[in-house]
Design an enzyme around this catalytic site. Structure first.
Site, PDB file in Angstrom:
ATOM      1  N   PRO A   1      -1.651 -10.608   6.774  1.00 61.16           N
ATOM      2  CA  PRO A   1      -0.562  -9.660   6.542  1.00 61.16           C
ATOM      3  C   PRO A   1      -0.844  -8.702   5.390  1.00 61.16           C
ATOM      4  O   PRO A   1      -1.190  -9.127   4.300  1.00 61.16           O
ATOM      5  CB  PRO A   1       0.627 -10.561   6.218  1.00 61.16           C
ATOM      6  CG  PRO A   1       0.053 -11.885   5.849  1.00 61.16           C
ATOM      7  CD  PRO A   1      -1.299 -11.979   6.438  1.00 61.16           C
TER       8      PRO A   1
ATOM      9  N   LYS B   1       3.154  -6.305  -0.777  1.00 61.41           N
ATOM     10  CA  LYS B   1       3.111  -7.519   0.036  1.00 61.41           C
ATOM     11  C   LYS B   1       4.226  -8.495  -0.339  1.00 61.41           C
ATOM     12  O   LYS B   1       4.211  -9.643   0.088  1.00 61.41           O
ATOM     13  CB  LYS B   1       1.745  -8.190  -0.114  1.00 61.41           C
ATOM     14  CG  LYS B   1       0.584  -7.285   0.339  1.00 61.41           C
ATOM     15  CD  LYS B   1      -0.747  -7.976   0.126  1.00 61.41           C
ATOM     16  CE  LYS B   1      -1.896  -7.031   0.425  1.00 61.41           C
ATOM     17  NZ  LYS B   1      -3.203  -7.637   0.111  1.00 61.41           N
TER      18      LYS B   1
ATOM     19  N   ARG C   1       5.231  -5.226 -12.211  1.00 57.28           N
ATOM     20  CA  ARG C   1       3.784  -5.467 -12.349  1.00 57.28           C
ATOM     21  C   ARG C   1       2.976  -4.861 -11.202  1.00 57.28           C
ATOM     22  O   ARG C   1       1.752  -4.916 -11.198  1.00 57.28           O
ATOM     23  CB  ARG C   1       3.515  -6.977 -12.423  1.00 57.28           C
ATOM     24  CG  ARG C   1       4.036  -7.612 -13.702  1.00 57.28           C
ATOM     25  CD  ARG C   1       3.424  -9.001 -13.903  1.00 57.28           C
ATOM     26  NE  ARG C   1       3.854  -9.940 -12.884  1.00 57.28           N
ATOM     27  CZ  ARG C   1       4.911 -10.755 -13.025  1.00 57.28           C
ATOM     28  NH1 ARG C   1       5.620 -10.741 -14.120  1.00 57.28           N
ATOM     29  NH2 ARG C   1       5.240 -11.586 -12.056  1.00 57.28           N
TER      30      ARG C   1
ATOM     31  N   ASN D   1      -7.462  -5.935   2.915  1.00 56.97           N
ATOM     32  CA  ASN D   1      -8.864  -5.739   3.261  1.00 56.97           C
ATOM     33  C   ASN D   1      -9.091  -4.831   4.470  1.00 56.97           C
ATOM     34  O   ASN D   1     -10.047  -4.066   4.512  1.00 56.97           O
ATOM     35  CB  ASN D   1      -9.509  -7.102   3.505  1.00 56.97           C
ATOM     36  CG  ASN D   1     -10.992  -7.075   3.215  1.00 56.97           C
ATOM     37  OD1 ASN D   1     -11.473  -6.150   2.558  1.00 56.97           O
ATOM     38  ND2 ASN D   1     -11.721  -8.048   3.723  1.00 56.97           N
TER      39      ASN D   1
ATOM     40  N   ARG E   1     -14.080 -10.913  -1.032  1.00 54.08           N
ATOM     41  CA  ARG E   1     -13.656 -10.439   0.287  1.00 54.08           C
ATOM     42  C   ARG E   1     -14.763  -9.564   0.867  1.00 54.08           C
ATOM     43  O   ARG E   1     -15.484  -8.896   0.121  1.00 54.08           O
ATOM     44  CB  ARG E   1     -12.363  -9.606   0.172  1.00 54.08           C
ATOM     45  CG  ARG E   1     -11.202 -10.326  -0.505  1.00 54.08           C
ATOM     46  CD  ARG E   1     -10.662 -11.499   0.292  1.00 54.08           C
ATOM     47  NE  ARG E   1     -10.143 -11.130   1.603  1.00 54.08           N
ATOM     48  CZ  ARG E   1      -8.922 -10.640   1.794  1.00 54.08           C
ATOM     49  NH1 ARG E   1      -8.100 -10.473   0.788  1.00 54.08           N
ATOM     50  NH2 ARG E   1      -8.520 -10.323   3.008  1.00 54.08           N
TER      51      ARG E   1
END
Ligand code: ZN
Length: 264
Positions: free
Chosen positions: A2, A52, A120, A161, A254
């Site tokens: 996600p 997210k 943040r 990603n 990643r």
């Protein structure tokens, strides 16, 4: 996995089916039972998101969810009686059941905590009131690579990603370019493309980055259920634009994919 588009999509779907109704909340897994009890029977308000991070609002209570790499919501229109012990949070009314599994975060928080989480994070291209200058300020003074900066949620919130690889390819930016080497115009091109792609993705819940012109006839027939990309996960396959074999490397744990011809 996600990314910001999924979070916005899940927010919309939950609001569509649960919005402004009293919902039953439980935690079949048991790890969120006390908290679920506190929101049980409360009215499901309009969810908010930032990158997210997803926030469910129940009267004065807020549930903060971060799906991480493996978390997911399964939303079904029919009531579900078979509860698996992997369900952290189950929300339901008479028309729909939502089951949350394997989130990185699922916690009951205060308004102050929500504001501190958001403070943040970098601007989210999906939100109308986001100001890209906050991201630009961090990028153009940084000696980190643009590949690394785009994944940093405190720079821009919501890109993961897949979008990183695809946006950099679409904007023809070398992923190893340093933040302080990126021009303002290129940055705005990246920002605008992120905004455009995340919006498309949030409607369907799927990442779509490749227009039909660049798909094979066979791929076009498969349609929306498959994920087609320019470079992401195209290991040993050609770039869709120039046919150079896609390059890949591990960056911050990643895998980064890019085209060494299109993204010089
Ligand atoms: Zn290429």
């Amino acid at each position: 996995v996600p990314e910001g588009h999924s979070i916005r999509h899940f927010a919309n779907v939950h609001y569509q089916f649960l919005g402004n109704t009293a919902v039953r909340a439980s935690s079949p897994q048991g790890r969120f039972s006390d908290e679920a009890e506190r929101i049980n029977g409360l009215t499901f308000g309009k969810p908010t998101t930032h990158g997210k991070h997803l926030f469910f609002h129940f009267d004065d209570q807020i549930v903060h969810v971060h799906l991480g790499l493996y978390g997911w919501f399964t939303v079904t229109k029919r009531p579900q009686d078979t509860d698996k012990d992997t369900i952290r949070l189950k929300l339901e009314n008479d028309v729909c059941t939502s089951r949350l599994t394997a989130p990185t975060k699922c916690e009951l928080i205060t308004q102050d905590k929500m504001e501190s989480i958001i403070s943040r994070l970098g601007p989210d291209p999906l939100l109308d009131d986001s100001d890209p200058r906050f991201a630009w300020d961090k990028i153009h003074t940084s000696k980190k690579t643009i590949a690394s900066l785009l994944m940093n949620q405190s720079v821009i919130a919501g890109i993961g990603n897949v979008y990183r690889a695809e946006i950099l390819h679409r904007c023809q930016v070398n992923p190893y370019l340093l933040g302080n080497e990126l021009s303002y115009d290129k940055f705005m091109e990246i920002w605008d493309d992120a905004r455009y792609l995340l919006r498309i993705g949030s409607v369907s819940g799927r990442i779509r980055t490749v227009p039909n012109d660049f798909l094979t006839e066979k791929e076009r027939e498969v349609g929306g259920h498959a994920q087609f990309t320019y470079v992401y996960k195209r290991t040993e396959q050609p770039c869709r634009v120039c046919r150079t074999i896609v390059a890949q490397a591990e960056v911050d744990g990643r895998t980064l994919y890019w085209c060494q011809t299109c993204q010089k």
